[in-house]
Design a protein around this motif. Structure first.
Motif, mmCIF file in Angstrom:
data_model
loop_
_atom_site.group_PDB
_atom_site.id
_atom_site.type_symbol
_atom_site.label_atom_id
_atom_site.label_comp_id
_atom_site.label_asym_id
_atom_site.label_seq_id
_atom_site.Cartn_x
_atom_site.Cartn_y
_atom_site.Cartn_z
ATOM 1 N N PHE A 317 28.135 17.988 -23.914
ATOM 2 C CA PHE A 317 27.365 17.923 -25.163
ATOM 3 C C PHE A 317 28.284 17.694 -26.346
ATOM 4 O O PHE A 317 28.104 16.771 -27.136
ATOM 5 C CB PHE A 317 26.598 19.229 -25.396
ATOM 6 N N THR A 318 29.296 18.559 -26.450
ATOM 7 C CA THR A 318 30.160 18.489 -27.616
ATOM 8 C C THR A 318 30.873 17.146 -27.672
ATOM 9 O O THR A 318 30.878 16.485 -28.708
ATOM 10 C CB THR A 318 31.195 19.625 -27.580
ATOM 11 N N SER A 320 30.134 14.265 -26.181
ATOM 12 C CA SER A 320 29.296 13.091 -26.440
ATOM 13 C C SER A 320 28.770 13.121 -27.872
ATOM 14 O O SER A 320 28.609 12.073 -28.503
ATOM 15 C CB SER A 320 28.150 13.011 -25.442
ATOM 16 N N GLY A 321 28.517 14.340 -28.389
ATOM 17 C CA GLY A 321 28.096 14.439 -29.786
ATOM 18 C C GLY A 321 29.162 13.911 -30.715
ATOM 19 O O GLY A 321 28.882 13.131 -31.631
ATOM 20 N N ILE A 322 30.414 14.326 -30.452
ATOM 21 C CA ILE A 322 31.506 13.863 -31.311
ATOM 22 C C ILE A 322 31.631 12.342 -31.212
ATOM 23 O O ILE A 322 31.798 11.645 -32.211
ATOM 24 C CB ILE A 322 32.824 14.567 -30.925
ATOM 25 N N LEU A 324 29.241 10.199 -30.477
ATOM 26 C CA LEU A 324 28.136 9.575 -31.215
ATOM 27 C C LEU A 324 28.396 9.605 -32.713
ATOM 28 O O LEU A 324 28.181 8.607 -33.413
ATOM 29 C CB LEU A 324 26.833 10.320 -30.932
ATOM 30 N N LEU A 325 28.847 10.773 -33.201
ATOM 31 C CA LEU A 325 29.133 10.882 -34.634
ATOM 32 C C LEU A 325 30.205 9.879 -35.025
ATOM 33 O O LEU A 325 30.080 9.180 -36.038
ATOM 34 C CB LEU A 325 29.590 12.296 -34.977
#
Lengths: 393, 320
Positions: A317-318, A320-322, A324-325
């Motif tokens: 999660f972390t 892939s979130g980073i 994406l951001l």
């Protein structure tokens, strides 16, 4: 056969709606908007979405009352000629919709029309299905779905209804799937290929129809066709969908170390289809392809994580979130000055985009971080499930 | 819209050359906005990062790496706030346009990360002695500050949710549909009072013309909390339901008033749905048990309602 609505009014309404987005984006002034609205008049009763919902709910409750009275009146006859009565009732409601609401009172998608429409579709379909005796045999089941598909297509065509369009396509896909499924053997293995073979031309048909000015009234239905075709093509090639359906419906047993037949093809399709969508979405500046490709990409990532997970979801999660951001910030910076016509600025308001609903979605999906504080600390896990995609489409 | 339609508008002199040019470039895809797509990516990114970090903290609490984790999180938070304070516009009572398309999401990310750090510190060092209550209150206060300082409706809605959860009223999707929104004893009365207080505060701020575009979010939350609370009270005390019934009606009246005030028909929908449930309940309590009469009631009430809206359609149209 044509649409139930006055086509000139529909055209005018379309222009005025478009002009309203210009007004909201500050492209035209209120005076220009009023001029346009005065020139492109339509006599429809077409209230805003909240009133529509209100009318829809109220009409459905009211119709339930009417149905109840009729059931009481015809109680004795129901056992013998129930299905016929149901069809007659459904067709009768359709006539009321057509003559009273659309004909005399110029309703256009007012909530009342949808309620009456779904009401009559339901009774026609239920009547027809019970005439076939519901689920006695496979061929009768085909007939039921075929009838439903025809009824939904009719309603989509005549009343420009989007939900009917979705249901009609759903029935069609279901029919194709089950006919092939019941033939059995090698044909079952061919289902994904046949789906791709059917829906690819369907997609191109939708794209070419969109350019045809003769059918511009049906543009939103065609858009639904376009999006659903893309989704069906993707789903038919997706490894997760194929594998889970094979296991659950075709009683395929996969021993450890083995894989489904032709697995590599589906791995390849899972990766290639979204990328193809994305590529052509960017190249042709096609917003439909672009958005579907993003959703498909997310699902492809999920597919691979599902079978090849290392077990640390929080890190996934972390990370892939980073990622994406980072990607989106990079693109925002890149498009500070427009490149090849791509711009990061909001040039026209989307009609579904507004800050208040967005805020509500944020509070309902991101609130977990702090609400968990007083519930002995469960992490944000629960908030993830529903939130992601629901608000954005 | 197709380009021919636009040309027609121009020929009829309804739009001028600049407007034609501007819209024409959009229709012919000479310019193509990816604003919404990128914002959705940002939103998903924020969800994933904050969720991931939430679980990360939960799993690794007490491990050796926590100083490192706090360090990283604090740095990230500080970076976000450095950015927003440097590039953000000054506070005004009016609506403030964000300086860049992604500004909102940096504010959001910073706020959520800050809360993660706060929670983490609280669990490790018990910064606030009386446990979680104070943390929630601090969270709410912090969110309110950020929401007003950077004009962020999303953070405002988080603030209201946090404030509600301080009073043990939990407003998350799970609670909405599982129905245990106010299952605890007398929590429905807390919800009613909470709703009234927040509504009063919101109306007061609105009258003072401070951030009037925030009023919708306030009223949306507090009317839902209030109405669900009052309705639950009515169902639970079915011997002595009358007071809560009146409370539901009062809430519906408030919603209708607000719908008129702000031309927002969402509140009309709330008033109708809750009012209808309450009235139906009242009739059931009064001892209507003849099915025939029930059908008549359903038919007449809804028919009357539809008739009412359509009859006065001009009013509703004008207000749109």
């Amino acid at each position: 056969m044509r649409s139930a609505y006055n086509s000139i009014w529909l055209y005018n309404l379309g222009i005025v709606k478009e002009a309203k987005t210009w007004l909201k984006s500050g492209v035209i002034s209120a005076e220009s908007f009023n001029l346009i609205a005065g020139e492109y008049k339509s006599g429809f009763y077409h209230p805003n979405v909240m009133i529509r919902l209100l009318l829809f709910v109220a009409t459905l409750i009211g119709l339930a009352g009417v149905t109840g009275i009729l059931v009481l009146m015809f109680q004795d006859a129901l056992d013998e000629i129930g299905p016929y009565l149901s069809i007659v009732y459904g067709v009768g409601s359709l006539f009321i919709l057509e003559l009273v609401f659309i004909g005399n009172n110029n309703h256009y998608k007012s909530g009342v029309t949808e309620a009456l429409l779904y009401h009559s579709i339901a009774f026609i379909c239920i009547g027809a299905s019970s005439m076939f005796g519901f689920q006695s045999s496979e061929s009768e089941l085909y007939w039921i779905f075929f009838v439903c598909m025809v009824v939904f297509s009719f309603s989509a065509f005549r009343y420009l209804d989007l939900i009917s369009t979705i249901c009609a396509l759903g029935c069609f896909a279901y029919l194709v799937f089950f006919i092939m499924y019941n033939i059995g053997g090698i044909v079952q293995q061919l289902i994904p290929i046949v789906f791709i073979a059917i829906f690819t031309p369907m997609y191109f048909l939708a794209v070419s129809l969109k350019k045809n000015s003769a059918v511009h009234l049906w543009n939103s239905c065609i858009l639904v066709l376009e999006v659903l075709s893309l989704i069906f093509i993707y789903a038919a090639g997706n490894y997760f969908v194929v594998r889970e359906l094979s296991v659950s419906m075709m009683s395929l047993e996969i021993a450890p170390g083995e894989d489904i037949p032709l697995a590599f093809v589906f791995y390849l399709l899972t990766v290639l289809i979204p990328i193809t969508y994305l590529f052509f979405g960017i190249r042709n500046k096609d917003v439909v392809l672009l958005r579907v490709s993003l959703a498909a990409l997310a699902f492809s990532v999920f597919t691979f994580k599902y079978y090849y997970s290392l077990g640390h979801h929080e890190i996934t999660f972390t990370a892939s979130g980073i990622l994406l951001l980072a990607i989106s910030f990079y693109l925002f910076r890149l498009l500070k000055t427009p490149k090849n016509g791509f711009t990061r600025e909001n040039v026209l308001h989307e009609k579904w985009a507004a800050s208040n609903p967005e805020a509500f979605i944020i509070s309902q999906t991101l609130g977990g971080n702090k609400v968990t504080v007083d519930e002995s600390f469960q992490g944000g896990g629960g908030t993830f499930g529903g939130g992601g995609s629901s608000g954005n489409y | 819209m197709r380009i021919e339609d636009l040309n027609e508008l121009r020929e009829k002199q309804l739009i001028n050359g600049d407007q034609h040019h501007h819209v024409g470039r959009i229709i012919t895809k000479e310019i193509f906005s990816v604003y919404y797509e990128l914002r959705i990516l940002l939103y998903l990114g924020v969800i994933l990062v904050t969720t991931g970090i939430g679980i990360l903290i939960y799993k690794n609490i007490g491990d050796l790496g926590h100083m490192l984790l706090i360090g990283v999180l604090s740095t990230l938070t500080a970076t976000c706030f450095w950015y927003v304070f440097k590039f953000g516009r000054d506070y005004t009572d009016e609506k403030v346009k964000a300086p860049t398309p992604y500004f909102d999401y940096i504010v959001l990310l910073g706020s959520l990360l800050f809360i993660s750090v706060l929670t983490y510190l609280q669990l490790l060092y018990e910064v606030f002695n009386d446990g979680m209550g104070a943390t929630t209150l601090v969270t709410a206060a912090f969110f309110f500050y950020i929401a007003y300082r950077f004009d962020h409706v999303g953070v405002l809605s988080l603030a209201v949710a946090a404030l509600a959860s301080f009073w043990s009223i939990s407003i998350s999707p799970q609670k909405w549909y599982s129905g245990d929104f106010v299952s605890e004893s007398n929590l429905y009365n807390t919800a009613i009072i909470f709703g009234v207080i927040v509504a009063c505060a919101a109306i007061f701020l609105d009258k003072k013309r401070i951030k009037t575009h925030f009023t919708f979010t306030y009223i949306n939350f507090c009317s839902l909390i209030y109405l669900v609370g009052a309705l639950t009270g009515m169902f639970i005390n079915d011997e002595d339901y009358f007071l809560h019934l009146l409370a539901v009606y009062a809430g519906c009246a408030g919603c209708i008033y607000f719908a008129h005030l702000k031309k927002s028909f969402l509140f009309l929908l709330y008033a109708f749905v809750f009012g209808y449930i309450a009235t139906t309940f009242l009739i059931a309590q009064l001892g209507l048990d003849d099915p025939w009469l029930w059908f008549m009631y359903l038919k007449a009430s809804c028919g009357g309602f539809v008739f009412f809206i359509i009859r006065y359609k001009n009013y509703f149209k004008r207000a749109e």
